[in-house]
Design a protein around this motif. Structure first.
Motif, PDB file in Angstrom:
ATOM      1  N   ASP A 129       0.817  -1.214   0.000  1.00  0.00           N
ATOM      2  CA  ASP A 129       0.000   0.000   0.000  1.00  0.00           C
ATOM      3  C   ASP A 129       0.849   1.262   0.000  1.00  0.00           C
ATOM      4  O   ASP A 129       0.465   2.287  -0.536  1.00  0.00           O
ATOM      5  CB  ASP A 129      -0.937   0.013   1.217  1.00  0.00           C
ATOM      6  CG  ASP A 129      -1.971  -1.106   1.097  1.00  0.00           C
ATOM      7  OD1 ASP A 129      -2.196  -1.569  -0.043  1.00  0.00           O
ATOM      8  OD2 ASP A 129      -2.526  -1.508   2.140  1.00  0.00           O
ATOM      9  N   GLU A 130       2.029   1.180   0.607  1.00  0.00           N
ATOM     10  CA  GLU A 130       2.864   2.370   0.705  1.00  0.00           C
ATOM     11  C   GLU A 130       3.687   2.612  -0.556  1.00  0.00           C
ATOM     12  O   GLU A 130       4.085   3.740  -0.823  1.00  0.00           O
ATOM     13  CB  GLU A 130       3.816   2.245   1.909  1.00  0.00           C
ATOM     14  CG  GLU A 130       3.100   2.357   3.247  1.00  0.00           C
ATOM     15  CD  GLU A 130       3.877   1.682   4.368  1.00  0.00           C
ATOM     16  OE1 GLU A 130       4.953   2.182   4.713  1.00  0.00           O
ATOM     17  OE2 GLU A 130       3.394   0.656   4.890  1.00  0.00           O
ATOM     18  N   VAL A 131       3.992   1.577  -1.310  1.00  0.00           N
ATOM     19  CA  VAL A 131       4.935   1.762  -2.421  1.00  0.00           C
ATOM     20  C   VAL A 131       4.384   1.404  -3.802  1.00  0.00           C
ATOM     21  O   VAL A 131       5.079   1.599  -4.804  1.00  0.00           O
ATOM     22  CB  VAL A 131       6.237   0.944  -2.207  1.00  0.00           C
ATOM     23  CG1 VAL A 131       6.906   1.341  -0.908  1.00  0.00           C
ATOM     24  CG2 VAL A 131       5.965  -0.545  -2.244  1.00  0.00           C
ATOM     25  N   HIS A 132       3.112   0.911  -3.888  1.00  0.00           N
ATOM     26  CA  HIS A 132       2.672   0.371  -5.175  1.00  0.00           C
ATOM     27  C   HIS A 132       2.692   1.408  -6.284  1.00  0.00           C
ATOM     28  O   HIS A 132       2.835   1.075  -7.459  1.00  0.00           O
ATOM     29  CB  HIS A 132       1.266  -0.242  -5.045  1.00  0.00           C
ATOM     30  CG  HIS A 132       0.201   0.770  -4.807  1.00  0.00           C
ATOM     31  ND1 HIS A 132      -0.500   1.343  -5.821  1.00  0.00           N
ATOM     32  CD2 HIS A 132      -0.243   1.337  -3.657  1.00  0.00           C
ATOM     33  CE1 HIS A 132      -1.362   2.218  -5.322  1.00  0.00           C
ATOM     34  NE2 HIS A 132      -1.215   2.232  -4.011  1.00  0.00           N
ATOM     35  N   ASP A 133       2.589   2.704  -5.938  1.00  0.00           N
ATOM     36  CA  ASP A 133       2.577   3.728  -6.980  1.00  0.00           C
ATOM     37  C   ASP A 133       3.972   4.319  -7.216  1.00  0.00           C
ATOM     38  O   ASP A 133       4.125   5.293  -7.938  1.00  0.00           O
ATOM     39  CB  ASP A 133       1.591   4.841  -6.625  1.00  0.00           C
ATOM     40  CG  ASP A 133       1.835   5.400  -5.238  1.00  0.00           C
ATOM     41  OD1 ASP A 133       2.663   4.806  -4.509  1.00  0.00           O
ATOM     42  OD2 ASP A 133       1.213   6.415  -4.882  1.00  0.00           O
ATOM     43  N   ARG A 134       4.983   3.773  -6.594  1.00  0.00           N
ATOM     44  CA  ARG A 134       6.347   4.280  -6.856  1.00  0.00           C
ATOM     45  C   ARG A 134       7.377   3.149  -6.845  1.00  0.00           C
ATOM     46  O   ARG A 134       8.442   3.258  -6.233  1.00  0.00           O
ATOM     47  CB  ARG A 134       6.726   5.368  -5.870  1.00  0.00           C
ATOM     48  CG  ARG A 134       6.450   5.003  -4.434  1.00  0.00           C
ATOM     49  CD  ARG A 134       6.925   6.119  -3.529  1.00  0.00           C
ATOM     50  NE  ARG A 134       6.492   5.874  -2.168  1.00  0.00           N
ATOM     51  CZ  ARG A 134       7.209   6.179  -1.110  1.00  0.00           C
ATOM     52  NH1 ARG A 134       8.392   6.712  -1.248  1.00  0.00           N
ATOM     53  NH2 ARG A 134       6.745   5.951   0.097  1.00  0.00           N
ATOM     54  N   LEU A 135       7.017   2.084  -7.544  1.00  0.00           N
ATOM     55  CA  LEU A 135       7.888   0.907  -7.568  1.00  0.00           C
ATOM     56  C   LEU A 135       9.213   1.190  -8.255  1.00  0.00           C
ATOM     57  O   LEU A 135      10.179   0.460  -8.068  1.00  0.00           O
ATOM     58  CB  LEU A 135       7.179  -0.245  -8.284  1.00  0.00           C
ATOM     59  CG  LEU A 135       5.989  -0.831  -7.528  1.00  0.00           C
ATOM     60  CD1 LEU A 135       5.284  -1.873  -8.389  1.00  0.00           C
ATOM     61  CD2 LEU A 135       6.416  -1.443  -6.213  1.00  0.00           C
ATOM     62  N   ASN A 136       9.251   2.288  -9.058  1.00  0.00           N
ATOM     63  CA  ASN A 136      10.500   2.576  -9.769  1.00  0.00           C
ATOM     64  C   ASN A 136      11.427   3.490  -8.986  1.00  0.00           C
ATOM     65  O   ASN A 136      12.509   3.816  -9.449  1.00  0.00           O
ATOM     66  CB  ASN A 136      10.188   3.196 -11.128  1.00  0.00           C
ATOM     67  CG  ASN A 136       9.529   2.175 -12.031  1.00  0.00           C
ATOM     68  OD1 ASN A 136       9.880   0.993 -11.986  1.00  0.00           O
ATOM     69  ND2 ASN A 136       8.556   2.605 -12.805  1.00  0.00           N
ATOM     70  N   TYR A 137      10.991   3.913  -7.796  1.00  0.00           N
ATOM     71  CA  TYR A 137      11.874   4.734  -6.970  1.00  0.00           C
ATOM     72  C   TYR A 137      13.015   3.861  -6.448  1.00  0.00           C
ATOM     73  O   TYR A 137      12.876   2.653  -6.297  1.00  0.00           O
ATOM     74  CB  TYR A 137      11.118   5.316  -5.768  1.00  0.00           C
ATOM     75  CG  TYR A 137      10.241   6.497  -6.090  1.00  0.00           C
ATOM     76  CD1 TYR A 137       9.511   6.550  -7.270  1.00  0.00           C
ATOM     77  CD2 TYR A 137      10.123   7.554  -5.192  1.00  0.00           C
ATOM     78  CE1 TYR A 137       8.701   7.623  -7.553  1.00  0.00           C
ATOM     79  CE2 TYR A 137       9.299   8.638  -5.462  1.00  0.00           C
ATOM     80  CZ  TYR A 137       8.589   8.674  -6.642  1.00  0.00           C
ATOM     81  OH  TYR A 137       7.774   9.731  -6.915  1.00  0.00           O
ATOM     82  N   SER A 138      14.111   4.532  -6.105  1.00  0.00           N
ATOM     83  CA  SER A 138      15.240   3.790  -5.560  1.00  0.00           C
ATOM     84  C   SER A 138      14.858   3.148  -4.225  1.00  0.00           C
ATOM     85  O   SER A 138      14.128   3.737  -3.424  1.00  0.00           O
ATOM     86  CB  SER A 138      16.411   4.758  -5.354  1.00  0.00           C
ATOM     87  OG  SER A 138      17.357   4.155  -4.509  1.00  0.00           O
ATOM     88  N   GLY A 139      15.363   1.951  -4.000  1.00  0.00           N
ATOM     89  CA  GLY A 139      15.072   1.251  -2.758  1.00  0.00           C
ATOM     90  C   GLY A 139      15.567   2.000  -1.535  1.00  0.00           C
ATOM     91  O   GLY A 139      14.969   1.930  -0.459  1.00  0.00           O
ATOM     92  N   VAL A 140      16.650   2.767  -1.708  1.00  0.00           N
ATOM     93  CA  VAL A 140      17.197   3.480  -0.546  1.00  0.00           C
ATOM     94  C   VAL A 140      16.482   4.809  -0.297  1.00  0.00           C
ATOM     95  O   VAL A 140      16.828   5.525   0.625  1.00  0.00           O
ATOM     96  CB  VAL A 140      18.725   3.713  -0.673  1.00  0.00           C
ATOM     97  CG1 VAL A 140      19.481   2.409  -0.482  1.00  0.00           C
ATOM     98  CG2 VAL A 140      19.083   4.338  -2.001  1.00  0.00           C
ATOM     99  N   SER A 141      15.447   5.114  -1.123  1.00  0.00           N
ATOM    100  CA  SER A 141      14.698   6.341  -0.876  1.00  0.00           C
ATOM    101  C   SER A 141      13.666   6.137   0.234  1.00  0.00           C
ATOM    102  O   SER A 141      13.073   7.085   0.730  1.00  0.00           O
ATOM    103  CB  SER A 141      13.993   6.797  -2.162  1.00  0.00           C
ATOM    104  OG  SER A 141      12.965   5.875  -2.509  1.00  0.00           O
ATOM    105  N   LEU A 142      13.440   4.884   0.623  1.00  0.00           N
ATOM    106  CA  LEU A 142      12.431   4.597   1.652  1.00  0.00           C
ATOM    107  C   LEU A 142      12.974   4.877   3.053  1.00  0.00           C
ATOM    108  O   LEU A 142      14.175   4.997   3.256  1.00  0.00           O
ATOM    109  CB  LEU A 142      12.017   3.122   1.568  1.00  0.00           C
ATOM    110  CG  LEU A 142      11.386   2.662   0.252  1.00  0.00           C
ATOM    111  CD1 LEU A 142      11.216   1.154   0.248  1.00  0.00           C
ATOM    112  CD2 LEU A 142      10.052   3.351   0.033  1.00  0.00           C
TER     113      LEU A 142
END
Lengths: 278, 249
Positions: free
Chosen positions: B133-146
């Motif tokens: 729910d938190e990331v489904h709309d930004r799956l292409n963001y860098s993993g370390v941006s979380l």
């Protein structure tokens, strides 16, 4: 007492600042001199025409292309070998006698005068094939760039946290795959920077090309022929008795300095993006 | 699936012995917590379970570990680790990869090419890790941006994507704030329906909250192993009692 301390402090700071100023003076002197002399001799013909006979007119089109060819040739050989060897040192063998030997050898090789590399490649390739060639020039430059690519790449790979490799291991990913698809991309920008700086360094090398690429007044039609390059042309033109050629040597120097500076700036920018992203 | 049987396991780092003959039955689809003071061998123990220990240079083990009746030493470690996943103390997403690429890394780098399969696995794993729910709309963001807590759930999703039967967790919440820690704990409780979970923790309250079984380690020895309620309310060994009542460690 107190004034004496302050005075000494100021004096020492003055000494350090002076040294810092002196250190940058040569760079600006070189840039200024090359710019002043080079700009006046630079024209379209310089980029498009072949050298004129005995010091009249013409340009260095063949040397500009020749430099690009020889440097590209050296990069194609030197960069992959350097990076793969660095992977070996960083990922497979950090402290055996063999890796110590490789590291020591590349450090020594960095310090060896480049003309000696030229002589060795001359003996190993030119003498055997019985002709000077672009290929042997590329080999000589590759030998010079490999050690710096190795050391730069190894340092960058060591900056990749161990936890990243562990994560790859824990997912059941084979080691070679973890290295190529996870570790290497993580260090990619730093490795690119190191590679570009090595390319910049060899672009200006003259001595190793003297007995390998040799130089050529015309375009080289294959890698087995002698080839003209900017540093070689600068050298031959500068020691020639013709004024026109002296001017062209300055123009060549300017183009070469420009290429090296662009490579340096691109390398630093590439590294900065990496820093900004993390 | 996911029953671990540890038999007289000993482990060394060079000449130093870190585990002194551990024997334990870790039941499937339960949460087993490993507690004990620093240096007691908890991390070494959990790292033996996916052979991250014995593949270190200079390290070795003796004894045996059976996974569903088969010795883990009969398989190549690379294959074992697809069945026994691991989550580390500090979130360690791959910095060069997007959120999506991180989740499917274990599949993709093991040769899975089919896009549809990867997509499905990514969504399923992220849902199980309560991160979808938190990331489904930004799956292409860098993993370390979380955030740190999200990164850790990303690492859990990444471990789940290869469909292990056992999930090892080495102090997965110790680098996280209390709210993120609570989410990880809820997640562990939800995941035990599907996976056998072995979790190392420094935090005894955490063990009491989430574990069905608890193992107390001290100086490389398994002092006591049993249902969590028994370990915490009526420990059989004096040393366990001293530790859980806070007299040392």
């Amino acid at each position: 007492m107190y004034t004496k301390r302050n005075l000494l402090n100021a004096l020492m700071m003055g000494v350090f600042s002076l040294a810092a100023v002196i250190a940058v003076v040569p760079l600006f002197a070189v840039l200024g001199y090359v710019l002043k002399n080079g700009l006046t001799s630079l024209n379209l013909a310089f980029f498009t025409e072949l050298p004129g006979m005995m010091g009249v007119g013409g340009g260095m089109a063949n040397a500009i292309i020749g430099t690009l060819i020889v440097v590209a040739l050296a990069s194609v050989m030197g960069i992959p070998i350097g990076i793969l060897a660095a992977i070996y040192l960083s990922e497979y063998d950090r402290r055996s006698w063999f890796s110590t030997l490789v590291r020591f050898t590349s450090d020594v090789l960095t310090g060896i005068p480049s003309i000696i590399v030229g002589i060795v490649v001359y003996a190993a390739i030119v003498v055997r094939t019985k002709h000077f060639s672009a290929f042997s020039g590329g080999v000589a430059l590759a030998v010079i760039m490999i050690p710096s690519v190795i050391r730069a790449t190894e340092e960058m790979l060591r900056l990749v946290p161990h936890t990243i490799r562990e994560a790859g291991d824990a997912l059941g990913i084979p080691k070679w795959r973890t290295i190529l698809s996870i570790v290497l991309p993580t260090a990619a920008k730093g490795i690119l920077t190191g590679a570009l700086l090595a390319v910049a360094r060899i672009s200006g090398e003259t001595a190793p090309l003297l007995f390998t690429a040799l130089g050529n007044l015309y375009y080289a039609h294959s890698l087995n022929e002698p080839i003209a390059t900017l540093p070689l042309n600068i050298y031959f033109y500068a020691i020639s008795p013709y004024d026109q050629w002296h001017k062209q040597a300055w123009a060549g120097a300017l183009v070469l300095v420009f290429i090296v500076i662009v490579l340096n700036v691109v390398a630093r920018l590439a590294f900065r993006t990496r820093m900004g992203k993390n | 699936m996911g029953n671990l049987s540890v038999r007289n396991l000993e482990a060394w780092y060079g000449a130093q012995k870190a585990l002194l003959g551990i024997t334990a039955e870790i039941p499937e689809k339960q949460v087993t917590a490993i507690i004990g003071p620093s240096g007691c061998g908890k991390s070494t123990f959990i790292r033996c379970l996916n052979r991250m220990h014995d593949t270190l240079p200079g390290a070795k083990v003796s004894g045996d570990i059976l996974l569903d009746g088969k010795s883990i030493y009969d398989q190549h470690p690379v294959f074992l680790r697809k069945t026994v996943g691991m989550v580390f103390q500090k979130p360690n997403p791959f910095p060069s990869m997007s959120i999506y690429e991180n989740v499917v890394a274990g599949l993709r780098l093991n040769g899975e090419r089919r896009k549809a399969k990867l997509r499905a696995a990514a969504e399923k794993s992220l849902r199980m890790a309560a991160l979808w729910d938190e990331v489904h709309d930004r799956l292409n963001y860098s993993g370390v941006s979380l955030s740190g807590g999200q990164q850790q759930r990303l690492c859990i999703a990444r471990a789940l994507a290869v469909e292990p039967s056992v999930l090892l967790m080495d102090e997965p919440a110790s680098a996280l704030d209390p709210i993120a820690t609570q989410r990880i704990e809820e997640l562990v409780t939800a995941l035990k329906k599907t996976y056998t979970i072995v979790i190392v923790t420094h935090n005894m309250q955490q063990a009491a909250r989430i574990a069905d079984f608890t193992a107390f380690f001290l100086n490389g020895e398994l002092v006591e192993f049993g249902p969590t309620s028994e370990i915490f309310t009526k420990p059989k060994d004096k040393r366990t009692e001293d530790y859980i009542t806070g007299r040392f460690g």
